[in-house]
Enzyme design. Structure first.
Site, PDB file in Angstrom:
ATOM      1  CE  LYS B  79      41.557  41.493  36.455  1.00 34.69           C
ATOM      2  NZ  LYS B  79      40.457  41.807  36.520  1.00 34.69           N
ATOM      3  CB  SER B 154      39.506  39.969  32.755  1.00 34.80           C
ATOM      4  OG  SER B 154      39.669  40.884  33.647  1.00 34.80           O
ATOM      5  CB  SER B 178      36.339  42.154  34.272  1.00 32.77           C
ATOM      6  OG  SER B 178      36.712  41.894  33.094  1.00 32.77           O
TER       7      SER B 178
END
Lengths: 480, 495
Positions: B79, B154, B178
C-alpha cells in the site's frame, strides 16, 4: 516601589545533557553545521515514530530530586499542536496534565536573608529547531532558514511558584537553580548556547492586597542580568500605569536589550489553543520507587547543603561561600585544600584571589589546573611557617601554575626563602641605620612612619628575601 | 494455469521443487500487471526493476542450494502509505505526489529480508481515509469482480491487485476496516492483527492508536505465512509488543469441534443487505454442523462505536497530518506571500475533501472547550467497547459477523454522502477500537456474483485462533474456488 508589591514567577527551560536526542539517536552536540544532526525521526518525516530516551527521563528525575520535588510515578506524554516552521511534526511532544515532578523548592540567599521559592512543576519535552529570519521576524522576512539540529533535544521546563518579590530574588533564584543543575550535571546550563532559557511572569499589586494583579509575560531574556533588568523595567512600567489609574494588559512583552525597554509582541503567528492530547505513539512510563532511590543515591551534595556547611562548619563569610559554591569543582577544590591545611579563610582567600585570577587569565577550568589542592596547601604552609613571604608565595603559585613544579623546588631554584637568620639580618640593619641618619632621626623624633622606609631599605638590600616581621623587630630594638 | 494465479504457499513449494524460477514468477506477475492494470488501476507505481533484481538474487541463492526464507521469490505489492527507500510513497495524495522516502518501513525491511520482490506501490484512499479508494488523488481502482464497482478502501489497490492476480500478496493498513472491507469487496483474505503485533514504523500515520498493518492474500494459508513474516516487536515502535511470534501456519486446520463461536446480536440488525446476511448465516450454520458451538452474545456498546471512532480517528489524524505544511517536503503552494498564507494554501490545495473534512472534525474535537465533551468522552466509550469484547471473550473463542453490511457498491454511489460511506465500516471498526485481531475471509457470492466477506474477531494476540476459523470457513464454503473473470490480456472484462 513601596506602594506596590511585585510578584514574579519564572519558567526555565534547561536542555538535558544526553548524548542523543529525546526520541531518536541523533547527536546533541552544539555548534554543528546546520541540519547535519538530523534523521527521519527528528525531521518528522511521514511514518516515523518516537522512541523515548531513558537517560533523559533519568536526568529529569535527578533534576527533580535536586529541586526537592515529588516524582510522578505514572508518566505519559502529550502532543502540543501548533504550526511553526521550526517544528517539523507541527506538534511538540511534551507533558501536559501529568508532569514528571511537582511541589519542589529552591532555597535562595538574598541580602543576608534565606527564602524558599516553590517549584510548581517540572516536565520533560523536546526542543524545537532554530529559525533564522532575513528580517526581524517570520512575517516581516523575505525568507527564513531552518536548522533542525536542535529539534528533539531533551528539555525540562521548570515552572516556579509566583514566590519571588523582587527582581533581585529572581536573579538569585536563577543563579541558584543553574548552580543546582550544574552540580547534578544534568544540564550544562549555557545561556549563550541556549541550553538554558528563561521566561518571566510579573505582576504588581498594592501592598497588603492578597489578590494577584494582571500578569505580563516577558520573553527574549538572554542572560540572568537581562531577566533582572527587564523585571526592574517592567515593575516600574506597571507601577506608572496603576498610578495613572490605567490597567495592565495581560500580554507577552519582548525585552529589548539595546533600549532597555519591553514592548508588546502580540503577533498573529502565535496560536493560543494547543489542542493537547495524549501522545498515542508512546507508551506510559512508570517511574518506580527503586528507580527514584537509585537516582537519589547518585546525587552529589547540593549547593544549599554546602552553603550551610561552609558558613557553619568552616565559619566562612557568606560572600566567600556564595562565590566558592557557585562552582562545584571550585567548592571541591576548596574543601580538599582545607583538609590539607585547616585554615578555611586563608584557603578561601587564595582560591578566590590568586588562583581564580590565574585560571581566568589562562582560560582554564579549575579541574585542568596544574595547581592541585596539595600544591596550594603547600604554598600556604610555606607562608605560614615563615619560609617565604606572601609576595614570594604569589610567585611560587604562578610558577607552579605554569610549570607544575613542586613549590619547595621553586623556592629553592629561585632563592625565594626568607632570611630569618638574626645575625645575618642584624648586619644589614646596622648598615641601613648607618646609611640613613635622617630617617633614624625622624623615627627617634616620633615619626613612626620612618620605620617603614627603613624596613624597605633592608628589603631592598636583601632583594626582598628578608623576613619583614623580623626586620621590623630588629630595627625597633636597635633604635630604641 | 499461469504462474500469477498461484498462491504464495503453492509458489513457495514449486520454487523449492525447482519447477519454476523466481524470475519466472516475478516476470509472470509483472506481465499480468502490464496487461491488466490499465483496467484495474491498482498500482500507483510499478517497480519492475526492484522486483526483478530481488528475483534474481533468490534464484542465485536457490542455485547455491542455500535455505530460502518462506516468502523468497514471492512477488508482492505494498500500500502506498508504507515507506520504501528511494521509491515514491504518495499516500495517493497530491501532497506527497513526488515524495521519495529516504528510509524503509519495518515491514518492508522484513520483506526484503524474506527476499520477497516488490512489484510496486498500491492505490488507496488519500492518507487511508475512505472506504472505496475513490478518495485517491490520482485515479479510481476497479473491483475485479465488477469493474464498475469500487474495490473498497482504503487499501483498495492492495485488495484489487490480489484479486486480479496482479500480486501474489500485498500489505494494507487497517484503521477502521481498511484491510478487511476491501478484502471482503474483492473476495480475498484480509487480516488486521492485534494492535502492537506488527510494527507501525514507516507506516504513514492516519490514527496512531488504531492503525495496524496486515496482509491481503489469496487464501488463509498465505495470510498465516505473511503474518508470520511481518509480525514481531520492533525497537523503533514503542507500541509494538514484545511477544513471541508463532508460526501461524501451524494453527490452520479444518476441525472446529468444540470451538465456541459468538454471534453478536448487534451485528445482525437493520441496514445489513439480506443476501449478505444469508451468506453469513449459512456459513455460521456450516461451522455449527462441523462441530462448533454457536451462541448469541451481546456487545452492548456497538452502536456507539462509529460515533466514537469518528472522534478519535480524526482527532489523531488532525495532529498526524499537521506536518504536511509545505515547509520541508511535499506539495507547497508557490503563490503565497508569507508563511501563514503558505500554510493555508498548501493544505487547501494539497489535501482532498475527505482528508480536509476529517482534519476539521479532529481539530474541532480537540479544541479547548470541546475536548472533554468529545475526545475525552470518546476515550471513555472506547474503554467500554474494549470491556464489551473482554467480557464476550470470556464466553466464546471468536466472534463472527459479516465484514461489511453490503457487497461492493458502485463507483460514485456514496462518494457525496460521507455518512453512508462511513457506515460501510460499522462492523470492522470495533476491532480497531478494541485493538483486537480480525480477519475477513470470502464465504460466498451474491446473485450478482459479488463476493461476501465473513469476519472473525479474536481476543488480543489470538491471531492463531482466527486464522484457524478462517481456514475452516475457506474449506467449508469453497468460496476461494471462484475467481473473477478477467481477460488474460488487457481490454474489458469478459462474461
Amino acid at each position: 516601589m513601596s506602594k506596590y508589591e511585585t510578584i514574579i514567577g519564572l519558567e526555565v527551560h534547561a536542555e538535558l545533557r544526553t548524548k542523543s536526542k529525546l526520541f531518536c539517536d541523533c547527536s546533541t552536540t552544539f555548534g554543528a553545521e546546520p541540519n547535519t544532526q538530523v534523521c527521519p525521526i527528528c525531521l518528522g518525516l511521514p511514518g516515523v515514530l518516537p522512541v523515548l530516551n531513558k537517560q533523559a527521563v533519568e536526568y529529569a528525575i535527578e533534576a527533580a530530586l535536586a529541586l526537592n520535588c515529588e516524582i510522578q510515578p505514572y508518566n505519559k506524554f502529550d502532543r502540543k499542536n501548533y504550526f511553526y516552521p521550526d517544528l517539523p511534526k507541527a506538534y511538540q511532544i511534551s507533558q501536559y496534565d501529568l508532569p514528571l515532578a511537582r511541589n519542589g523548592y529552591v532555597t535562595i540567599h538574598v541580602d543576608g536573608k534565606t527564602k524558599k521559592i516553590g517549584i510548581t512543576r517540572i516536565h520533560l519535552e523536546e526542543e524545537a529547531g532554530k529559525s533564522v529570519h532575513s528580517g526581524d521576524n517570520i512575517l516581516g522576512s523575505e525568507y527564513s532558514l531552518e536548522d533542525y539540529n536542535r529539534t528533539g533535544i531533551p528539555l525540562i521546563e521548570i515552572v516556579s511558584e509566583p514566590d519571588m518579590r523582587s527582581p533581585a530574588e529572581a536573579y538569585a533564584y536563577l543563579t541558584t537553580l543553574k548552580n543546582i543543575l550544574q552540580y547534578t550535571g544534568v544540564s550544562d546550563c549555557k545561556m549563550e548556547e541556549g541550553s538554558l532559557r528563561c521566561d518571566a511572569n510579573i505582576s504588581i499589586r498594592p501592598v497588603g492586597s492578597d489578590k494577584f494583579g494582571t500578569k505580563v509575560e516577558l520573553k527574549n531574556l538572554n542572560s540572568f542580568r537581562a531577566v533582572q533588568k527587564a523585571l526592574e523595567y517592567e515593575e516600574k512600567r506597571q507601577a506608572k500605569l496603576l498610578d495613572r489609574g490605567e490597567k495592565v494588559i495581560q500580554e507577552t512583552r519582548h525585552w529589548d536589550e539595546s533600549t532597555g525597554r519591553t514592548h508588546s509582541m502580540r503577533s498573529k503567528e502565535e496560536a493560543n489553543d494547543y489542542r493537547y492530547f495524549p501522545e498515542p505513539d508512546l507508551v506510559p512510563v512508570v517511574i518506580s520507587t527503586e528507580w527514584i532511590e537509585k537516582v537519589r543515591e547518585r546525587l552529589p551534595e547540593l549547593p544549599e547543603a554546602k552553603w550551610q556547611r561552609f558558613v557553619h562548619e568552616y565559619g566562612l563569610p557568606e560572600y566567600d561561600t556564595e562565590l566558592i559554591i557557585s562552582n562545584r569543582d571550585m567548592a571541591e577544590f576548596f574543601e580538599a585544600t582545607v583538609k590539607l591545611h585547616n585554615d578555611p579563610k586563608t584557603v578561601s582567600n587564595w582560591v578566590m584571589g590568586e588562583l581564580t585570577r590565574l585560571l581566568k587569565e589562562s582560560g582554564q577550568a579549575i579541574t585542568e589546573s596544574k595547581v592541585t589542592p596539595e600544591v596550594l596547601a603547600r604554598v600556604i604552609k610555606l607562608v605560614d611557617k615563615g619560609t617565604i613571604s606572601n609576595t614570594a608565595a604569589k610567585t611560587v603559585l604562578e610558577e607552579s601554575f605554569k610549570t607544575g613544579k613542586d613549590p619547595d623546588d621553586i623556592v629553592k631554584e629561585k632563592g625565594l626563602a626568607q632570611i630569618s637568620d638574626t645575625a645575618e639580618l642584624e648586619k644589614v640593619v646596622a648598615e641601613v641605620i648607618a646609611a640613613n641618619p635622617q630617617s633614624v632621626e625622624d623615627f627617634r623624633n616620633g615619626k613612626d612612619r620612618a620605620i617603614g622606609f627603613l624596613v624597605g631599605q633592608v628589603m631592598k638590600a636583601t632583594k626582598g628575601r628578608a623576613n619583614p616581621k623580623l626586620v621590623n623587630e630588629l630595627l625597633r630594638k636597635k633604635l630604641q | 494455469m499461469s504462474l500469477y494465479q498461484y498462491t504464495a504457499h503453492e509458489l513457495r513449494d514449486m520454487l523449492r521443487r525447482k519447477e519454476v524460477s523466481a524470475a519466472e514468477i516475478t516476470d509472470s506477475v509483472l506481465e499480468r500487471i502490464d496487461s491488466l492494470d490499465s483496467v484495474i488501476k491498482a498500482y500507483v507505481t510499478v517497480t519492475a526493476e526492484v522486483a526483478k533484481s530481488m528475483a534474481k538474487a533468490v534464484d542465485a541463492q536457490l542455485a547455491q542450494g542455500s535455505d530460502l526464507p518462506e516468502l523468497a521469490g514471492i512477488p508482492m505489492g505494498l500500500k502506498d502509505n508504507l515507506n520504501t527507500k528511494g521509491i515514491r510513497t504518495t499516500c495517493s495524495s497530491k501532497m506527497l505526489e513526488n515524495y521519495i522516502s529516504p528510509y524503509d518501513s519495518t515491514v518492508y525491511e522484513k520483506l526484503i529480508k524474506s527476499m520477497s520482490p516488490l512489484l510496486g506501490k498500491l492505490n488507496m484512499d488519500e492518507f487511508a481515509m475512505g472506504s472505496s479508494t475513490e478518495n485517491s488523488a490520482f485515479f479510481n481502482t476497479a473491483n475485479p469482480w465488477d469493474l464498475e464497482r469500487v474495490p473498497g478502501g482504503s487499501s483498495g489497490g492492495s485488495a484489487a491487485a490480489v484479486a486480479a492476480d496482479e500480486a501474489i500478496f500485498t500489505l494494507g493498513s487497517d484503521t477502521g476496516g481498511s484491510i478487511r472491507q476491501p478484502a471482503a469487496f474483492c473476495g480475498v483474505v484480509g487480516l488486521k492483527p492485534t494492535y502492537g503485533r506488527v510494527s507501525r514504523y514507516g507506516l504513514v500515520a492516519f490514527a496512531s492508536s488504531l492503525d495496524q498493518i496486515g496482509p491481503i492474500t489469496k487464501d488463509v494459508t498465505d495470510a498465516a505465512l505473511v503474518l508470520t513474516a511481518i509480525a514481531g516487536h520492533d525497537p523503533m515502535d514503542s507500541t509494538s509488543v514484545n511477544k513471541e511470534v508463532p508460526d501461524y501456519t501451524k494453527f490452520l486446520k479444518e476441525d472446529v469441534k468444540g470451538l465456541k463461536i459468538g454471534l453478536p446480536k448487534e451485528y445482525f440488525v437493520e441496514g445489513i443487505d439480506p443476501e449478505v446476511k444469508t451468506k453469513v448465516m449459512e456459513t455460521v450454520q456450516k461451522l455449527e454442523e462441523a462441530g462448533a458451538e454457536v451462541k448469541e452474545i451481546s456487545l452492548p456498546h456497538t452502536d456507539a462505536a462509529l460515533a466514537t471512532y469518528y472522534i478519535i480517528a480524526p482527532a489523531e489524524a488532525s495532529s498526524n497530518l499537521a506536518r504536511y505544511d509545505g515547509v520541508r517536503y511535499g506539495y507547497r503552494s508557490e503563490t503565497a506571500p508569507d508563511v501563514l498564507t503558505m500554510y493555508k494554501k498548501t493544505r487547501s490545495e494539497g489535501f482532498g475533501p475527505e482528508v480536509k473534512r476529517r482534519i476539521m472534525l479532529g481539530t474541532y474535537a480537540l479544541s479547548s472547550g470541546y475536548y472533554d465533551a468529545y475526545y475525552l468522552k470518546a476515550q471513555k466509550v472506547r474503554t467500554l467497547i474494549v470491556q464489551d469484547f473482554q467480557k464476550a471473550f470470556e464466553e466464546v473463542d471468536v466472534i463472527v459477523s459479516s465484514t461489511t453490511p453490503t457487497p461492493a457498491f458502485k463507483m460514485g454511489d456514496k462518494i457525496d454522502d460521507p455518512m453512508s460511506m462511513y457506515l460501510s465500516d460499522m462492523f470492522t471498526l470495533p476491532a480497531n477500537m478494541a485493538a483486537i485481531p480480525a480477519i475477513s475471509v470470502p464465504c460466498g457470492y451474491t446473485e450478482a456474483g459479488l463476493p461476501v466477506g465473513f469476519q472473525i474477531m479474536g481476543p488480543a494476540f489470538g491471531e492463531g485462533t482466527i486464522l484457524h476459523v478462517a481456514y475452516a470457513v475457506e474449506k467449508l464454503t469453497g468460496a476461494r474456488e471462484r475467481r473473477p473473470k478477467l481477460p488474460e490480456k488487457g481490454g474489458a472484462a469478459c462474461e
